[in-house]
Scaffold this motif. Structure first.
Motif, PDB file in Angstrom:
ATOM      1  N   ILE A  38       0.900  -1.148   0.361  1.00  0.00           N
ATOM      2  CA  ILE A  38       0.135   0.225   0.055  1.00  0.00           C
ATOM      3  C   ILE A  38       1.089   0.902   0.177  1.00  0.00           C
ATOM      4  O   ILE A  38       0.716   1.956  -0.549  1.00  0.00           O
ATOM      5  CB  ILE A  38      -1.078   0.035   1.136  1.00  0.00           C
ATOM      6  N   LYS A  39       2.070   0.934   1.319  1.00  0.00           N
ATOM      7  CA  LYS A  39       2.841   2.488   0.815  1.00  0.00           C
ATOM      8  C   LYS A  39       4.041   2.680  -0.524  1.00  0.00           C
ATOM      9  O   LYS A  39       3.783   4.125  -1.013  1.00  0.00           O
ATOM     10  CB  LYS A  39       4.053   2.297   2.168  1.00  0.00           C
ATOM     11  N   ALA A  40       4.073   1.210  -1.400  1.00  0.00           N
ATOM     12  CA  ALA A  40       4.464   1.235  -2.366  1.00  0.00           C
ATOM     13  C   ALA A  40       3.422   2.411  -3.541  1.00  0.00           C
ATOM     14  O   ALA A  40       4.097   2.689  -4.225  1.00  0.00           O
ATOM     15  CB  ALA A  40       5.196   0.357  -3.074  1.00  0.00           C
ATOM     16  N   ILE A  41       2.318   2.321  -3.623  1.00  0.00           N
ATOM     17  CA  ILE A  41       1.362   2.966  -4.149  1.00  0.00           C
ATOM     18  C   ILE A  41       1.154   3.587  -4.312  1.00  0.00           C
ATOM     19  O   ILE A  41       0.857   4.607  -5.523  1.00  0.00           O
ATOM     20  CB  ILE A  41      -0.334   1.308  -4.452  1.00  0.00           C
ATOM     21  N   HIS A  42       0.645   3.886  -3.133  1.00  0.00           N
ATOM     22  CA  HIS A  42       1.134   5.231  -2.173  1.00  0.00           C
ATOM     23  C   HIS A  42       1.805   6.307  -2.819  1.00  0.00           C
ATOM     24  O   HIS A  42       1.574   7.808  -3.589  1.00  0.00           O
ATOM     25  CB  HIS A  42       0.730   5.353  -0.988  1.00  0.00           C
ATOM     26  N   ALA A  43       2.987   5.438  -3.174  1.00  0.00           N
ATOM     27  CA  ALA A  43       4.663   6.437  -3.219  1.00  0.00           C
ATOM     28  C   ALA A  43       4.057   7.153  -4.052  1.00  0.00           C
ATOM     29  O   ALA A  43       4.687   8.041  -4.847  1.00  0.00           O
ATOM     30  CB  ALA A  43       5.934   5.676  -3.405  1.00  0.00           C
ATOM     31  N   GLN A  44       3.669   5.592  -5.411  1.00  0.00           N
ATOM     32  CA  GLN A  44       3.823   5.797  -6.934  1.00  0.00           C
ATOM     33  C   GLN A  44       2.994   6.970  -7.607  1.00  0.00           C
ATOM     34  O   GLN A  44       3.030   7.387  -8.411  1.00  0.00           O
ATOM     35  CB  GLN A  44       3.893   4.451  -7.495  1.00  0.00           C
ATOM     36  N   THR A  45       2.075   6.965  -6.353  1.00  0.00           N
ATOM     37  CA  THR A  45       0.523   7.692  -7.026  1.00  0.00           C
ATOM     38  C   THR A  45       0.748   9.076  -6.902  1.00  0.00           C
ATOM     39  O   THR A  45      -0.101   9.799  -6.737  1.00  0.00           O
ATOM     40  CB  THR A  45      -0.976   6.971  -6.787  1.00  0.00           C
ATOM     41  N   HIS A  46       2.545   9.143  -5.327  1.00  0.00           N
ATOM     42  CA  HIS A  46       1.865  10.883  -5.071  1.00  0.00           C
ATOM     43  C   HIS A  46       0.494  10.681  -3.834  1.00  0.00           C
ATOM     44  O   HIS A  46       0.493  11.908  -3.627  1.00  0.00           O
ATOM     45  CB  HIS A  46       2.004  11.789  -5.974  1.00  0.00           C
ATOM     46  N   GLY A  47       0.472   9.639  -3.438  1.00  0.00           N
ATOM     47  CA  GLY A  47      -1.138   9.960  -2.576  1.00  0.00           C
ATOM     48  C   GLY A  47      -2.485  10.143  -3.765  1.00  0.00           C
ATOM     49  O   GLY A  47      -3.349  10.578  -2.434  1.00  0.00           O
ATOM     50  N   GLY A  48      -2.130  10.131  -4.069  1.00  0.00           N
ATOM     51  CA  GLY A  48      -3.339  10.019  -5.370  1.00  0.00           C
ATOM     52  C   GLY A  48      -4.575   9.193  -5.035  1.00  0.00           C
ATOM     53  O   GLY A  48      -6.232   9.450  -5.347  1.00  0.00           O
ATOM     54  N   TYR A  49      -4.635   8.039  -4.723  1.00  0.00           N
ATOM     55  CA  TYR A  49      -5.162   6.816  -4.727  1.00  0.00           C
ATOM     56  C   TYR A  49      -6.135   6.905  -3.160  1.00  0.00           C
ATOM     57  O   TYR A  49      -5.049   6.491  -1.866  1.00  0.00           O
ATOM     58  CB  TYR A  49      -4.707   5.768  -5.214  1.00  0.00           C
ATOM     59  N   GLY A  50      -7.583   6.579  -3.204  1.00  0.00           N
ATOM     60  CA  GLY A  50      -8.215   6.282  -2.080  1.00  0.00           C
ATOM     61  C   GLY A  50      -7.546   4.416  -2.021  1.00  0.00           C
ATOM     62  O   GLY A  50      -7.410   3.812  -2.121  1.00  0.00           O
ATOM     63  N   TRP A  51      -9.027   4.257  -0.678  1.00  0.00           N
ATOM     64  CA  TRP A  51      -8.651   3.026  -0.638  1.00  0.00           C
ATOM     65  C   TRP A  51      -9.099   1.799  -2.006  1.00  0.00           C
ATOM     66  O   TRP A  51      -9.232   1.061  -2.255  1.00  0.00           O
ATOM     67  CB  TRP A  51      -9.276   2.070   0.394  1.00  0.00           C
ATOM     68  N   PRO A  52     -10.296   2.569  -2.503  1.00  0.00           N
ATOM     69  CA  PRO A  52     -11.100   1.496  -3.986  1.00  0.00           C
ATOM     70  C   PRO A  52     -10.039   1.887  -4.974  1.00  0.00           C
ATOM     71  O   PRO A  52      -9.705   0.538  -5.058  1.00  0.00           O
ATOM     72  CB  PRO A  52     -11.928   3.152  -3.994  1.00  0.00           C
ATOM     73  N   ARG A  53      -9.523   2.582  -5.228  1.00  0.00           N
ATOM     74  CA  ARG A  53      -8.157   2.211  -6.069  1.00  0.00           C
ATOM     75  C   ARG A  53      -7.519   1.785  -5.700  1.00  0.00           C
ATOM     76  O   ARG A  53      -7.029   1.113  -6.437  1.00  0.00           O
ATOM     77  CB  ARG A  53      -8.034   3.775  -6.801  1.00  0.00           C
ATOM     78  N   ILE A  54      -6.730   2.039  -4.144  1.00  0.00           N
ATOM     79  CA  ILE A  54      -5.173   0.859  -4.538  1.00  0.00           C
ATOM     80  C   ILE A  54      -5.905  -0.975  -3.896  1.00  0.00           C
ATOM     81  O   ILE A  54      -5.231  -1.679  -4.170  1.00  0.00           O
ATOM     82  CB  ILE A  54      -4.980   1.061  -2.646  1.00  0.00           C
ATOM     83  N   THR A  55      -7.219  -1.067  -3.769  1.00  0.00           N
ATOM     84  CA  THR A  55      -7.822  -2.468  -3.891  1.00  0.00           C
ATOM     85  C   THR A  55      -7.452  -3.273  -5.155  1.00  0.00           C
ATOM     86  O   THR A  55      -7.386  -4.141  -5.030  1.00  0.00           O
ATOM     87  CB  THR A  55      -9.293  -2.561  -3.428  1.00  0.00           C
ATOM     88  N   LYS A  56      -7.856  -1.702  -6.722  1.00  0.00           N
ATOM     89  CA  LYS A  56      -7.984  -2.541  -7.698  1.00  0.00           C
ATOM     90  C   LYS A  56      -6.761  -3.112  -7.895  1.00  0.00           C
ATOM     91  O   LYS A  56      -6.630  -3.659  -8.898  1.00  0.00           O
ATOM     92  CB  LYS A  56      -7.924  -1.226  -8.657  1.00  0.00           C
ATOM     93  N   GLU A  57      -5.444  -1.723  -7.772  1.00  0.00           N
ATOM     94  CA  GLU A  57      -3.840  -1.801  -7.759  1.00  0.00           C
ATOM     95  C   GLU A  57      -3.527  -2.987  -7.371  1.00  0.00           C
ATOM     96  O   GLU A  57      -2.980  -3.764  -7.971  1.00  0.00           O
ATOM     97  CB  GLU A  57      -3.156  -0.491  -7.668  1.00  0.00           C
ATOM     98  N   LEU A  58      -4.225  -3.345  -6.417  1.00  0.00           N
ATOM     99  CA  LEU A  58      -3.271  -4.694  -5.828  1.00  0.00           C
ATOM    100  C   LEU A  58      -3.955  -6.065  -5.940  1.00  0.00           C
ATOM    101  O   LEU A  58      -2.824  -6.698  -6.313  1.00  0.00           O
ATOM    102  CB  LEU A  58      -4.068  -4.728  -4.168  1.00  0.00           C
ATOM    103  N   LEU A  59      -5.226  -5.930  -7.012  1.00  0.00           N
ATOM    104  CA  LEU A  59      -5.776  -6.722  -7.524  1.00  0.00           C
ATOM    105  C   LEU A  59      -4.909  -7.085  -8.751  1.00  0.00           C
ATOM    106  O   LEU A  59      -4.444  -8.565  -9.510  1.00  0.00           O
ATOM    107  CB  LEU A  59      -7.096  -7.067  -8.200  1.00  0.00           C
ATOM    108  N   ALA A  60      -4.646  -6.152  -9.119  1.00  0.00           N
ATOM    109  CA  ALA A  60      -3.865  -6.036 -10.848  1.00  0.00           C
ATOM    110  C   ALA A  60      -2.727  -6.568 -10.830  1.00  0.00           C
ATOM    111  O   ALA A  60      -1.740  -6.889 -11.324  1.00  0.00           O
ATOM    112  CB  ALA A  60      -3.457  -4.582 -11.666  1.00  0.00           C
ATOM    113  N   ARG A  61      -1.913  -6.267  -9.107  1.00  0.00           N
ATOM    114  CA  ARG A  61       0.284  -6.872  -9.301  1.00  0.00           C
ATOM    115  C   ARG A  61      -0.343  -8.273  -8.852  1.00  0.00           C
ATOM    116  O   ARG A  61       0.773  -8.634  -9.033  1.00  0.00           O
ATOM    117  CB  ARG A  61       0.349  -5.520  -8.088  1.00  0.00           C
ATOM    118  N   GLY A  62      -0.998  -8.725  -8.309  1.00  0.00           N
ATOM    119  CA  GLY A  62      -1.504  -9.979  -8.074  1.00  0.00           C
ATOM    120  C   GLY A  62      -1.466 -10.797  -6.667  1.00  0.00           C
ATOM    121  O   GLY A  62      -0.960 -10.976  -5.786  1.00  0.00           O
TER     122      GLY A  62
END
Length: 87
Positions: A38-62
């Motif tokens: 979650i912290k890696a995604i948060h850093a890569q998106t410069h804090g632009g993703y909330g938990w719904p997008r983070i959830t989808k991104e985690l799923l996309a990353r497996g």
């Protein structure tokens, strides 16, 4: 009766019928690992993703994690730049 009793027999042997058919529980990552993702995604998106997008991104990353678990991890994680409360 015409019912299949194999599920009952397997339950008596300590296995659920789902486990016996190969649908055993596959655990997701531990909380520390999930928080690191979650912290890696948060850093890569410069804090632009909330938990719904983070959830989808985690799923996309497996990475398997449910929305409630991601929401609670993001809510409990300290945010960068957030002001600390005076004590």
């Amino acid at each position: 009766m015409g019912r299949d009793r194999s599920g009952l027999v397997q339950l008596g042997q300590g296995q659920s019928s789902r486990q016996a058919r190969g649908f055993g529980h596959q655990a997701g990552p531990g909380n520390d690992t999930l928080l690191a993702h979650i912290k890696a995604i948060h850093a890569q998106t410069h804090g632009g993703y909330g938990w719904p997008r983070i959830t989808k991104e985690l799923l996309a990353r497996g990475v398997r994690a449910g929305k409630d678990r991601v929401r609670s991890c993001t809510a409990s994680a300290p945010r960068a730049g957030a002001a600390s409360s005076p004590q």
